[in-house]
Design an enzyme around this catalytic site. Structure first.
Site, PDB file in Angstrom:
ATOM      1  N   ALA A   1      -6.491  -4.747   7.792  1.00 33.50           N
ATOM      2  CA  ALA A   1      -7.509  -3.768   7.390  1.00 33.50           C
ATOM      3  C   ALA A   1      -8.753  -4.427   6.802  1.00 33.50           C
ATOM      4  O   ALA A   1      -9.731  -3.737   6.517  1.00 33.50           O
ATOM      5  CB  ALA A   1      -6.909  -2.789   6.381  1.00 33.50           C
TER       6      ALA A   1
ATOM      7  N   TRP B   1       0.871  -1.184   0.000  1.00 28.23           N
ATOM      8  CA  TRP B   1       0.000   0.000   0.000  1.00 28.23           C
ATOM      9  C   TRP B   1       0.907   1.234   0.000  1.00 28.23           C
ATOM     10  O   TRP B   1       1.828   1.311   0.819  1.00 28.23           O
ATOM     11  CB  TRP B   1      -0.867  -0.071   1.259  1.00 28.23           C
ATOM     12  CG  TRP B   1      -1.862   1.022   1.437  1.00 28.23           C
ATOM     13  CD1 TRP B   1      -2.761   1.475   0.534  1.00 28.23           C
ATOM     14  CD2 TRP B   1      -2.062   1.780   2.642  1.00 28.23           C
ATOM     15  NE1 TRP B   1      -3.522   2.469   1.084  1.00 28.23           N
ATOM     16  CE2 TRP B   1      -3.115   2.671   2.380  1.00 28.23           C
ATOM     17  CE3 TRP B   1      -1.474   1.791   3.908  1.00 28.23           C
ATOM     18  CZ2 TRP B   1      -3.592   3.570   3.332  1.00 28.23           C
ATOM     19  CZ3 TRP B   1      -1.945   2.670   4.847  1.00 28.23           C
ATOM     20  CH2 TRP B   1      -2.993   3.548   4.563  1.00 28.23           C
TER      21      TRP B   1
ATOM     22  N   LYS C   1     -13.489  -1.133   6.776  1.00 23.10           N
ATOM     23  CA  LYS C   1     -14.140  -1.964   5.763  1.00 23.10           C
ATOM     24  C   LYS C   1     -15.109  -2.956   6.401  1.00 23.10           C
ATOM     25  O   LYS C   1     -16.249  -3.074   5.976  1.00 23.10           O
ATOM     26  CB  LYS C   1     -13.106  -2.732   4.933  1.00 23.10           C
ATOM     27  CG  LYS C   1     -11.778  -2.025   4.723  1.00 23.10           C
ATOM     28  CD  LYS C   1     -11.763  -1.026   3.608  1.00 23.10           C
ATOM     29  CE  LYS C   1     -10.616  -0.073   3.761  1.00 23.10           C
ATOM     30  NZ  LYS C   1      -9.876   0.470   2.776  1.00 23.10           N
TER      31      LYS C   1
ATOM     32  N   ASP D   1      -0.609  -5.590   9.462  1.00 22.57           N
ATOM     33  CA  ASP D   1      -1.603  -4.593   9.067  1.00 22.57           C
ATOM     34  C   ASP D   1      -2.878  -5.363   8.722  1.00 22.57           C
ATOM     35  O   ASP D   1      -2.916  -6.123   7.752  1.00 22.57           O
ATOM     36  CB  ASP D   1      -1.078  -3.807   7.849  1.00 22.57           C
ATOM     37  CG  ASP D   1      -2.042  -2.691   7.441  1.00 22.57           C
ATOM     38  OD1 ASP D   1      -3.149  -2.604   8.007  1.00 22.57           O
ATOM     39  OD2 ASP D   1      -1.680  -1.913   6.531  1.00 22.57           O
TER      40      ASP D   1
HETATM   41  C1  LMR Z   1      -7.011   1.805  -0.528  1.00 20.88           C
HETATM   42  O1  LMR Z   1      -5.922   1.242  -0.609  1.00 20.88           O
HETATM   43  O2  LMR Z   1      -7.644   2.198  -1.526  1.00 20.88           O
HETATM   44  C2  LMR Z   1      -7.647   1.985   0.827  1.00 20.88           C
HETATM   45  O3  LMR Z   1      -6.864   1.401   1.791  1.00 20.88           O
HETATM   46  C3  LMR Z   1      -7.977   3.403   1.132  1.00 20.88           C
HETATM   47  C4  LMR Z   1      -6.761   4.251   1.368  1.00 20.88           C
HETATM   48  O4  LMR Z   1      -6.729   4.935   2.398  1.00 20.88           O
HETATM   49  O5  LMR Z   1      -5.849   4.289   0.545  1.00 20.88           O
END
Ligand code: LMR
Length: 394
Positions: free
Chosen positions: A212, A129, A245, A210
């Protein structure tokens, strides 16, 4: 003084979502940010959350600060949701700090890790990410990457991952995605989690998970099997969990940093550093989302309603994956079966940056430059348009 600042480039995810919002094309399709959309294209509020909100509005007596660590019902609900009753039961050494979303949890965890091991290297998956590095880097931690996703095989290259992680030493941190890897959707098998546990024991590194997307990949329990295996084998683990989420509390910024320690003294000391960091950065956690989540997690009726709805959402995302994979394979004569076996909201389509950018102009399909799409934004109306457009550029 401030005129010396230049405008920063937009965030690779939020900037693209903003560009999509600003696009006047009536046929645009937004596959950018990881937000679950139902068949009508709306991000729904869970029924259990609606009920909890009605109760909260009628019962709420005060808007005074929450305790610094957060709401007790929320913290205990999240501790058992993540670790399960066995690991979180009597005799466990787990402390928690309620945080503003999963990002807040990552930041608090990073502050704790930086205090424990100031010269630590954080090992992150390639790819990951895009916010992991700026977020964790803001407390001064250094980074190294480990190989993770192989775009040719469309899966985890575990041999290379394990080989890269051989260089992680005691005092280093290995960041793992608990489930539904963002951006690839390719997850580790339980055997692979077990190999990581062996390596952590032998090499002495610490694991930060992590988390999420618990409940969005295969199910609430299935999605944390790897994490629980690590906690039971290592006796030490830090988890940054988010309710954005799985409870649909995105804008309420509801997260928690969980410290699974070898003994209570360690867990308490770890939490005290987390609380110190929170006080420095934002003082007290926001209440609304955690008060809702606390009710949903601890009230048997609300809990059952939430679990049923979450399982339906998870099932719908799995069905969307199967549909997309079949349609793309048929239309392109290429193998897209990997999309059906990946988990959660995201998958790469395997397009070049130029192809991904081209689709934004015509026909107006927005995905990240990496060709990561939010599978959960597909529906019966846009699925075929996406399939046609992707096939046309391949
Ligand atoms: C994403 O990767 O789209 C989500 O986790 C939202 C974000 O905050 O980037």
């Amino acid at each position: 003084m401030l005129e010396q600042l230049s405008v920063l480039p937009p965030d690779p995810i939020l900037g693209l979502a903003a560009a999509c919002r600003a696009d006047t094309n009536p046929n645009k399709i937004d596959l950018t940010v990881g937000v679950y959309m139902d068949e009508s294209g709306v991000c729904p509020v869970f029924n259990a959350v609606k009920q909890a909100q009605i109760q909260l509005v009628s019962d709420e007596q005060t808007k005074a600060y929450l305790p610094a660590a957060g709401d007790a019902a929320y913290l205990s609900g999240m501790t058992s949701l993540v670790f399960g009753d066995e690991l979180a039961g009597n005799g466990s050494h787990i402390t928690a700090v309620q945080t503003p979303g999963g990002c807040g949890a990552l930041r608090i965890a990073s502050e704790v890790l930086a205090a424990a091991s100031p010269s630590a290297t954080v090992w992150i998956s390639d790819p990951t990410w895009p916010v992991h590095i700026p977020l964790m880097g803001s407390v001064g931690l250094k980074f190294a990457t480990y190989s993770y996703y192989n775009p040719l095989s469309h899966g985890v290259d575990f041999d290379r991952m394990a080989s890269d992680l051989k260089a992680a030493v005691a005092g280093d941190i290995v960041l793992l995605h608990g489930c539904c890897h963002n951006p690839s959707g390719a997850d580790l098998t339980l055997d692979q989690w077990s190999v990581i546990a062996d390596m952590a024991l032998e090499q002495g590194f610490t694991v930060l998970v992590d988390l999420a997307y618990q409940g969005m990949g295969s199910g609430l329990t299935e999605d944390v099997q790897g994490l629980r295996l690590l906690a039971s084998r290592l006796g030490e683990l830090i988890v940054a969990a988010s309710c954005s989420k799985n409870l649909g509390l995105y804008r309420e910024r509801t997260g928690v940093a969980l410290f699974f320690g070898k003994d209570m003294q360690t867990a308490a000391a770890t939490q005290s550093h987390g609380l110190g960091a929170a006080r420095r950065v934002y003082s007290m956690p926001p209440a609304h989302g955690a008060l809702l989540a606390g009710r949903v997690l601890t009230d048997p009726e609300l809990r059952a309603s939430w679990e049923t709805e979450l399982a339906q959402i998870c099932g719908r995302m799995i069905a969307l994956r199967t549909q997309l994979s079949t349609k793309l394979s048929e239309k392109t004569n290429q193998d897209f079966s990997f999309i059906a076996s990946e988990k959660g909201m995201f998958s790469f389509l395997g397009l070049s940056v130029e192809q991904a950018q081209g689709l934004r102009k015509d026909p107006g399909i927005y995905m990240l430059d990496s060709s990561r799409i939010n599978v959960a934004a597909l529906n019966d109306r846009n699925m075929d348009i996406v399939v046609e457009a992707v096939a046309s550029v391949l």
